[in-house]
Design a protein around this motif. Structure first.
Motif, PDB file in Angstrom:
ATOM      1  N   ASP A 165       1.583   4.647   3.640  1.00 16.70           N
ATOM      2  CA  ASP A 165       2.314   3.388   3.858  1.00 16.70           C
ATOM      3  C   ASP A 165       2.950   2.902   2.548  1.00 16.70           C
ATOM      4  OD1 ASP A 165       3.102   1.335   5.688  1.00 16.70           O
ATOM      5  OD2 ASP A 165       1.753  -0.020   4.606  1.00 16.70           O
ATOM      6  N   LEU A 166       2.264   3.158   1.437  1.00 17.17           N
ATOM      7  CA  LEU A 166       2.825   2.771   0.132  1.00 17.17           C
ATOM      8  C   LEU A 166       4.155   3.496  -0.085  1.00 17.17           C
ATOM      9  CD1 LEU A 166       2.634   1.482  -2.707  1.00 17.17           C
ATOM     10  CD2 LEU A 166       1.206   3.416  -3.407  1.00 17.17           C
ATOM     11  N   VAL A 167       4.143   4.819   0.130  1.00 19.27           N
ATOM     12  CA  VAL A 167       5.362   5.612  -0.073  1.00 19.27           C
ATOM     13  C   VAL A 167       6.446   5.150   0.902  1.00 19.27           C
ATOM     14  CG1 VAL A 167       6.342   7.939   0.129  1.00 19.27           C
ATOM     15  CG2 VAL A 167       4.130   7.603  -0.999  1.00 19.27           C
ATOM     16  N   ALA A 168       6.069   4.904   2.141  1.00 20.34           N
ATOM     17  CA  ALA A 168       7.063   4.492   3.154  1.00 20.34           C
ATOM     18  C   ALA A 168       7.695   3.152   2.751  1.00 20.34           C
ATOM     19  CB  ALA A 168       6.381   4.378   4.518  1.00 20.34           C
ATOM     20  N   ALA A 198      11.635   2.686   1.839  1.00 16.58           N
ATOM     21  CA  ALA A 198      12.472   1.781   2.646  1.00 16.58           C
ATOM     22  C   ALA A 198      13.127   0.734   1.747  1.00 16.58           C
ATOM     23  CB  ALA A 198      11.613   1.116   3.720  1.00 16.58           C
ATOM     24  N   ASP A 199      12.377   0.240   0.776  1.00 17.71           N
ATOM     25  CA  ASP A 199      12.938  -0.780  -0.121  1.00 17.71           C
ATOM     26  C   ASP A 199      14.082  -0.213  -0.967  1.00 17.71           C
ATOM     27  OD1 ASP A 199      11.374  -2.784   0.777  1.00 17.71           O
ATOM     28  OD2 ASP A 199      10.073  -2.920  -0.978  1.00 17.71           O
ATOM     29  N   LEU A 200      13.892   1.015  -1.437  1.00 19.59           N
ATOM     30  CA  LEU A 200      14.957   1.637  -2.250  1.00 19.59           C
ATOM     31  C   LEU A 200      16.231   1.750  -1.424  1.00 19.59           C
ATOM     32  CD1 LEU A 200      12.944   4.401  -4.155  1.00 19.59           C
ATOM     33  CD2 LEU A 200      14.211   2.502  -5.194  1.00 19.59           C
ATOM     34  N   GLU A 201      16.048   2.139  -0.164  1.00 18.81           N
ATOM     35  CA  GLU A 201      17.224   2.281   0.705  1.00 18.81           C
ATOM     36  C   GLU A 201      17.936   0.948   0.892  1.00 18.81           C
ATOM     37  OE1 GLU A 201      15.724   4.233   4.189  1.00 18.81           O
ATOM     38  OE2 GLU A 201      15.490   6.133   3.073  1.00 18.81           O
ATOM     39  N   PHE A 260       9.161  -2.023  -9.010  1.00 19.65           N
ATOM     40  CA  PHE A 260       8.830  -1.868 -10.436  1.00 19.65           C
ATOM     41  C   PHE A 260       7.340  -1.745 -10.699  1.00 19.65           C
ATOM     42  CE2 PHE A 260       7.084  -5.878 -12.200  1.00 19.65           C
ATOM     43  CZ  PHE A 260       7.155  -6.691 -11.078  1.00 19.65           C
ATOM     44  N   CYS A 261       6.499  -2.134  -9.741  1.00 25.59           N
ATOM     45  CA  CYS A 261       5.073  -2.159 -10.064  1.00 25.59           C
ATOM     46  C   CYS A 261       4.224  -1.908  -8.821  1.00 25.59           C
ATOM     47  CB  CYS A 261       4.746  -3.545 -10.648  1.00 25.59           C
ATOM     48  SG  CYS A 261       3.028  -3.809 -11.056  1.00 25.59           S
ATOM     49  N   VAL A 262       3.165  -1.122  -8.999  1.00 29.36           N
ATOM     50  CA  VAL A 262       2.170  -0.997  -7.930  1.00 29.36           C
ATOM     51  C   VAL A 262       0.840  -1.470  -8.504  1.00 29.36           C
ATOM     52  CG1 VAL A 262       1.875   1.490  -8.449  1.00 29.36           C
ATOM     53  CG2 VAL A 262       1.001   0.558  -6.306  1.00 29.36           C
ATOM     54  N   ALA A 272       3.214   6.360  -8.574  1.00 30.74           N
ATOM     55  CA  ALA A 272       3.887   5.521  -9.578  1.00 30.74           C
ATOM     56  C   ALA A 272       4.811   6.383 -10.434  1.00 30.74           C
ATOM     57  CB  ALA A 272       2.845   4.811 -10.441  1.00 30.74           C
ATOM     58  N   ASP A 273       4.334   7.576 -10.809  1.00 28.21           N
ATOM     59  CA  ASP A 273       5.178   8.465 -11.620  1.00 28.21           C
ATOM     60  C   ASP A 273       6.404   8.906 -10.825  1.00 28.21           C
ATOM     61  OD1 ASP A 273       3.508   8.280 -13.756  1.00 28.21           O
ATOM     62  OD2 ASP A 273       2.426  10.144 -13.348  1.00 28.21           O
ATOM     63  N   ARG A 274       6.160   9.240  -9.553  1.00 24.11           N
ATOM     64  CA  ARG A 274       7.271   9.745  -8.732  1.00 24.11           C
ATOM     65  C   ARG A 274       8.381   8.697  -8.619  1.00 24.11           C
ATOM     66  NH1 ARG A 274       6.332  10.905  -2.605  1.00 24.11           N
ATOM     67  NH2 ARG A 274       4.222  11.330  -3.338  1.00 24.11           N
ATOM     68  N   PHE A 275       7.995   7.442  -8.474  1.00 23.81           N
ATOM     69  CA  PHE A 275       9.014   6.395  -8.283  1.00 23.81           C
ATOM     70  C   PHE A 275       9.252   5.561  -9.547  1.00 23.81           C
ATOM     71  CE2 PHE A 275       7.471   7.254  -3.982  1.00 23.81           C
ATOM     72  CZ  PHE A 275       8.667   7.413  -3.302  1.00 23.81           C
TER      73      PHE A 275
END
Ligand SMILES: Cc1ncc(COP(=O)(O)O)c(C=O)c1O
Length: 481
Positions: free
Chosen positions: A206-209, A213-216, A222-224, A246-249
């Motif tokens: 769900d974090l990745v999703a 979605a937000d990037l789109e 900026f922060c998790v 976090a590294d990936r994004f």
């Protein structure tokens, strides 16, 4: 009174020490809490604006008679409410000495040795957590302030001119994170609440999703925020996996370890914290699981220079002239406060005086108490666990036989009344949590005085109080519509 003689100081000290030993001597026999009202307390206090002074004995009498009995006894071994440390006499002396010296830890030249002691103690904490040697930080008032300080630093890593910054944190995250976002102008609504699994840990899918979605949609993640012990159930999020995401994004990873992170000192819990040492920042609360009295929180940054870009501020009245780097050091470059108490003294005295081995054993014993409670509940037929025990928090409910076939609402209402009755009874103290929309009784073992026997007494207290509820289960049921 302002400038007492040596004899007066000795007299005052003797009286205070007597009070302290009396207080600790019968702590176990005191009620943790008692029924009281605001009016009753106010009536006990002389409200007249004091034009003339009162002698020390008079002041101490008020403390003994009008303050202590009307306080919750946080040092009591069966104080299980919230996330409450007991304090320790060693730290009470440290606080006294800190106030005596009245050091103000703004900058090195204002308090050279106290500043060095804070830097040393922060470095010990860095080593406890396993952070790299460059990491550093400072003491603040508590976990809320540590979360705020870290998120302010995190914000430096992205361009915030769009006003579309986003933070990600599980639904179980402490409200101080949303509050920090509000205070920093990021906005409460820009804290995205990520779903949790059945163990109340963040769901990384769900974090990745949510990030994707937000990037789109043009937001700027900026922060998790990852939890190293949530306030409700003590869940530790999968820290190493969150680091990868976090590294990936390219997000800042902040860990809220205010409640749980010091449990890394306990052998049986250590593996839960793998990956914590790779966070960009962490919030901690020595006034929780280092057993210290309030107030002392702590924030550690992996790259303190990033925090400096958030906090550094030049003003003529603070300009440091002609000093070498170490002596030019200013805490105000790394956190929100200017004047700062000598909080480090009690942390240093505790770590140096007690030592990590003993602290690790004390935390281990707290974990064992929570596990013992969980196993007693699991074999009982009148209590049920509501969440698994991960650290020292236990969430459960009482379902006596008369209520077994009742609705969830009836059972929740009964447990809510039981909580209030237990608090008023005074032998044990719990607080509550809402989990999956249901009411839960919640306890947290955070006291080196608590024993396995105390956990058994808690269960006995609950059964005893439940039986004597004025609106007993059956009476209550019969009144339900
Ligand atoms: C997980 C967590 N974070 C933050 C806080 C806030 O800490 P403080 O009360 O020291 O501001 C708490 C308090 O219980 C907590 O449990």
């Amino acid at each position: 009174m302002l400038d007492p003689s040596a004899d007066e100081i000795r007299d005052w000290s003797n009286s205070v020490i007597q009070l302290m030993t009396d207080y600790l001597g019968d702590l176990r026999d005191r009620p943790v809490y008692r029924r009281m009202s605001s009016r009753e307390i106010r009536d006990g206090l002389d409200a007249a604006l004091p034009a003339k002074g009162t002698d020390f004995d008079g002041l101490l009498k008020v403390f003994r008679e009008d303050i202590i009995p009307f306080s919750r006894q946080n040092a009591h071994p069966r104080m299980f409410g919230y996330v409450q440390s007991p304090g320790t006499p060693l730290a009470a002396f440290a606080d006294l000495l800190a106030s005596l010296l009245n050091a103000n830890l703004t900058v090195w030249r204002s308090a050279p040795a106290p500043v060095e002691l804070e830097r040393l103690t922060i470095d010990w904490i860095r080593q406890i957590l396993g952070f790299n040697a460059r990491a550093g930080g400072l003491f603040v008032s508590g976990g809320s302030m540590a979360n705020l300080a870290a998120i302010a630093a995190a914000r430096q890593t992205k361009d915030d001119s769009s006003g579309r910054l986003r933070i990600y944190a599980s639904r179980e995250t402490h409200f101080s994170v949303a509050k920090a976002a509000a205070l920093l102008g990021i906005g409460r609504n820009n804290v995205c609440h990520v779903a949790v699994d059945e163990r109340f840990k963040i769901r990384v899918d769900d974090l990745v999703a949510k990030i994707t979605a937000d990037l789109e949609e043009g937001y700027v993640p900026f922060c998790v925020v990852a939890n190293a012990g949530t306030v409700n159930t003590g869940a530790v999020d999968p820290l190493a996996e969150i680091r990868e995401i976090a590294d990936r994004f390219q997000l800042w990873m902040h860990v809220d370890g205010s409640y749980g992170a010091f449990a890394v000192l306990a052998e049986s819990a250590r593996k839960l914290f793998a990956g914590m040492e790779r966070a960009d920042s962490i919030a901690l609360d020595p006034h929780k699981w280092l057993y210290l009295p309030v107030d002392v929180g702590c924030v550690i940054y992996r790259e303190p220079e990033i925090a400096r870009s958030a906090y550094g501020h030049e003003a003529e009245y603070t300009r440091i002239i002609g000093e070498e780097a170490d002596e030019a050091f200013a805490f105000w470059d790394y956190g929100p406060e200017l004047s700062r108490r000598f909080r480090a003294l009690k942390v240093w005295m505790l770590l140096k005086g007690v030592g990590l081995d003993f602290l690790g054993e004390a935390i281990e014993s707290n974990l064992a108490c929570a596990r013992h409670f969980e196993s007693m509940v699991r074999v009982s037929d009148d209590f049920e666990m509501v969440a698994p025990v991960e650290l020292s928090i236990f969430c459960f409910r009482h379902v006596p036989v008369q209520l077994r076939n009742e609705s969830p609402q009836t059972i929740d209402a009964f447990n809510e009344r039981l909580l209030i009755a237990l608090q008023r009874d005074g032998s044990s103290y719990l607080s509550n949590a809402t989990l999956g929309g249901r009411f839960a009784l919640r306890g947290c073992v955070l006291n080196y005085r608590t024993t396995l026997r105390d956990m058994e007494i808690l269960l006995d207290d609950l059964r005893r109080v439940a039986r004597s509820l004025p609106t007993s289960a059956s009476a209550q049921i019969s009144r339900q519509p």
